[in-house]
Design an enzyme around this catalytic site. Sequence first.
Site, PDB file in Angstrom:
ATOM      1  CD  GLU A 250      -2.355  -1.623   3.019  1.00 27.92           C
ATOM      2  OE1 GLU A 250      -2.345  -2.276   3.558  1.00 27.92           O
ATOM      3  OE2 GLU A 250      -2.358   0.547   3.329  1.00 27.92           O
TER       4      GLU A 250
ATOM      5  CB  SER B 287       6.687   3.348  15.881  1.00 28.47           C
ATOM      6  OG  SER B 287       6.253   3.665  14.651  1.00 28.47           O
ATOM      7  CG  LEU B 288       8.364   6.200  22.532  1.00 25.19           C
ATOM      8  CD1 LEU B 288       9.897   5.963  22.694  1.00 25.19           C
ATOM      9  CD2 LEU B 288       8.523   7.382  23.346  1.00 25.19           C
ATOM     10  CG  HIS B 289       3.483   3.312  19.544  1.00 23.40           C
ATOM     11  ND1 HIS B 289       3.206   4.538  18.894  1.00 23.40           N
ATOM     12  CD2 HIS B 289       3.768   2.223  18.396  1.00 23.40           C
ATOM     13  CE1 HIS B 289       3.765   4.814  17.583  1.00 23.40           C
ATOM     14  NE2 HIS B 289       3.586   3.383  17.207  1.00 23.40           N
TER      15      HIS B 289
ATOM     16  CB  CYS C  11       2.059   7.252   3.744  1.00 24.96           C
ATOM     17  SG  CYS C  11       2.628   5.459   4.715  1.00 24.96           S
TER      18      CYS C  11
ATOM     19  CB  CYS D 177       4.195  -3.943  16.433  1.00 25.47           C
ATOM     20  SG  CYS D 177       5.133  -3.271  16.029  1.00 25.47           S
TER      21      CYS D 177
ATOM     22  CB  SER E  82       8.355   5.802  10.800  1.00 21.96           C
ATOM     23  OG  SER E  82       8.064   4.838  11.660  1.00 21.96           O
TER      24      SER E  82
ATOM     25  N   GLY F 252       5.886  -2.995   6.899  1.00 22.01           N
ATOM     26  CA  GLY F 252       6.774  -3.410   6.781  1.00 22.01           C
ATOM     27  C   GLY F 252       7.849  -1.876   8.313  1.00 22.01           C
ATOM     28  CD  GLU F 253      11.387  -1.249  11.563  1.00 22.65           C
ATOM     29  OE1 GLU F 253      10.424  -0.554  12.067  1.00 22.65           O
ATOM     30  OE2 GLU F 253      12.466  -0.094  10.677  1.00 22.65           O
TER      31      GLU F 253
ATOM     32  CG  ASN G 124      -7.076   4.472  11.916  1.00 22.61           C
ATOM     33  OD1 ASN G 124      -7.517   5.457  12.359  1.00 22.61           O
ATOM     34  ND2 ASN G 124      -5.607   5.356  11.884  1.00 22.61           N
TER      35      ASN G 124
ATOM     36  CB  CYS H  53       0.853  -3.061  13.648  1.00 19.41           C
ATOM     37  SG  CYS H  53       1.293  -2.339  11.912  1.00 19.41           S
TER      38      CYS H  53
ATOM     39  CB  CYS I  51       5.645  -6.025   9.535  1.00 21.20           C
ATOM     40  SG  CYS I  51       6.877  -5.022  10.187  1.00 21.20           S
TER      41      CYS I  51
ATOM     42  CB  CYS J  25       0.466   1.116   7.589  1.00 21.89           C
ATOM     43  SG  CYS J  25       0.877   0.246   9.393  1.00 21.89           S
TER      44      CYS J  25
HETATM   45  N1  SAH Z   1       7.324  -0.228  11.080  1.00 26.13           N
HETATM   46  C1  SAH Z   1       7.864   1.021  11.095  1.00 26.13           C
HETATM   47  C2  SAH Z   1       6.649   2.170   9.913  1.00 26.13           C
HETATM   48  C3  SAH Z   1       5.464   1.653   9.306  1.00 26.13           C
HETATM   49  S1  SAH Z   1       4.654   1.574  11.238  1.00 26.13           S
HETATM   50  C4  SAH Z   1       7.211   1.535  12.440  1.00 26.13           C
HETATM   51  O1  SAH Z   1       6.217   0.768  13.065  1.00 26.13           O
HETATM   52  O2  SAH Z   1       7.876   2.707  13.017  1.00 26.13           O
HETATM   53  C5  SAH Z   1       4.054   3.476  11.130  1.00 26.13           C
HETATM   54  C6  SAH Z   1       3.288   4.110  11.865  1.00 26.13           C
HETATM   55  O3  SAH Z   1       1.825   3.232  11.555  1.00 26.13           O
HETATM   56  C7  SAH Z   1       4.071   3.462  13.158  1.00 26.13           C
HETATM   57  O4  SAH Z   1       4.210   4.684  13.841  1.00 26.13           O
HETATM   58  C8  SAH Z   1       2.834   2.304  13.235  1.00 26.13           C
HETATM   59  O5  SAH Z   1       3.125   2.691  15.178  1.00 26.13           O
HETATM   60  C9  SAH Z   1       2.027   3.102  13.273  1.00 26.13           C
HETATM   61  N2  SAH Z   1       0.170   2.332  13.114  1.00 26.13           N
HETATM   62  C10 SAH Z   1       0.769   1.045  12.769  1.00 26.13           C
HETATM   63  N3  SAH Z   1      -0.763   0.513  13.418  1.00 26.13           N
HETATM   64  C11 SAH Z   1      -2.069   1.489  13.539  1.00 26.13           C
HETATM   65  C12 SAH Z   1      -3.322   2.006  14.112  1.00 26.13           C
HETATM   66  N4  SAH Z   1      -4.149   0.823  13.799  1.00 26.13           N
HETATM   67  N5  SAH Z   1      -3.094   2.803  13.855  1.00 26.13           N
HETATM   68  C13 SAH Z   1      -2.526   4.162  14.383  1.00 26.13           C
HETATM   69  N6  SAH Z   1      -1.458   3.622  13.794  1.00 26.13           N
HETATM   70  C14 SAH Z   1      -0.573   2.673  13.811  1.00 26.13           C
HETATM   71 FE1  SF4 Z   2       6.420  -3.645  11.800  1.00 24.02          FE
HETATM   72 FE2  SF4 Z   2       5.708  -1.187  12.550  1.00 24.02          FE
HETATM   73 FE3  SF4 Z   2       3.029  -2.613  12.730  1.00 24.02          FE
HETATM   74 FE4  SF4 Z   2       5.750  -2.354  13.868  1.00 24.02          FE
HETATM   75  S1  SF4 Z   2       4.178  -1.252  13.461  1.00 24.02           S
HETATM   76  S2  SF4 Z   2       4.682  -4.392  13.130  1.00 24.02           S
HETATM   77  S3  SF4 Z   2       7.492  -2.450  12.801  1.00 24.02           S
HETATM   78  S4  SF4 Z   2       5.127  -2.094  10.553  1.00 24.02           S
END
Ligand code: SAH
Ligand code: SF4
Length: 394
Positions: free
Chosen positions: A91, A251-253, A112, A123, A228, A196-197, A327, A126, A119, A370
Amino acid sequence: MLPDVRQETRETLTARFKEWDVPHYRVDQLLHWLWPRRAASWDEMTNLPKALRESLAGTFSLGSLTLARKQGSRDTTQKFLWQLHDGAYVESVLIPANPALYGDRADRHTLCVSTQVGCAYGCRFCASGLDGWKRNLAPWEISGQVLAIERWNQSQPAAETPAPTAEGSTETATPTRAAASQPERLINNLVIMGMGEPLANYDNLLAALRSLNAPWGAHIGARKITISTSGVVPRIRQLGAEPEQFQLAISLHGATDEVRNRIMPINRKYPLAELTAACDDYVQRKGRMITLEYILIDGVNDARDQVQPLSQLARRLNAKVNLIPYNKVEGLEWSRPAEERCRAFASALEATDVVTTLRIEKGHDIDAACGQLRLRTEREISGQPAAQPSEQPG
Ligand code: SAH
Ligand code: SF4
């Protein structure tokens, strides 16, 4: 399969043309077709001699991404699902510029971009990792997302702004009218935040970004490109040592190991102390602010007791914080906190002198998180039920 020509650099093409005894100015002509004019076939390159086009076609491929699905409409977030040559889907998300955030003209857009099919990082919140990791994208499949969307935009009736397309429509990203000699650019910001990462596909990512950044390539400034990462510490250090000034987002969270361990398996390998040290190193080397991305997930990381550790971390790194209400992902247990709760968290953080933005996600209604559109499409095709949480590698 032949290597894709958009994985060549000006230097490698120069060497190749020298071998072929082709004058040097032809290299720039070819590059002009490939990048600013986003040519999708050798036949379009009308000012190159036929014999040269034939040599090129026998040496390189000129792949394109097929638009399998598109969601969203003019002036909103638009999502593109691409089918790759092996049938896999990735995507890209096109986001209209937010002049308040970037100070850009309103007709400009941020794209984006995805870097992997699936991936491996798993996480918990995700969609991208739900079915695991399938493969890395090649450099041209990464840069090709930019070119395909620029070409798609050129093919629209009103060239400068994307026009709406019905959901689920199928179209191929091929221009329907001749490109101007230097077509207007739609995308002026890139965020490497798709599926993806990115730092787990480091070499291909860097090769793609170098072509997108090069004056002979797409010529997008390194400072307009944000990578990211979920926190691949050794690669953050490696990126810090590269000459380019790419922007870094983490991506701290979670601002404590306890919270982060619960939702991000990578934190067990690279806990916060190591991640923070690598970020410190990046900031020192580049002399630029980084961004901490913090999804607000109801009951997980949105309590007031998280504000203090988050603020401490942000101030230590001199980083800004992007708060993003979660989301919802179909089939996963997590949910987005109420809007007042998000606003209260943002105000509390701001009150500690941290530069804070609360990004009420655009495109919440179009599977904007994503990996969701791809997951839904793959499951529809294979007749599987909607996304279910599954065990992920860490
Ligand atoms: N893998 C990398 C880049 C892709 S994810 C990373 O984790 O940074 C891009 C961003 O979308 C990250 O900050 C991820 O944590 C966030 N993301 C993933 N799922 C999400 C969701 N359901 N709602 C909001 N943000 C989300
Ligand atoms: Fe992969 Fe980024 Fe999603 Fe974590 S947040 S599963 S590293 S794409």
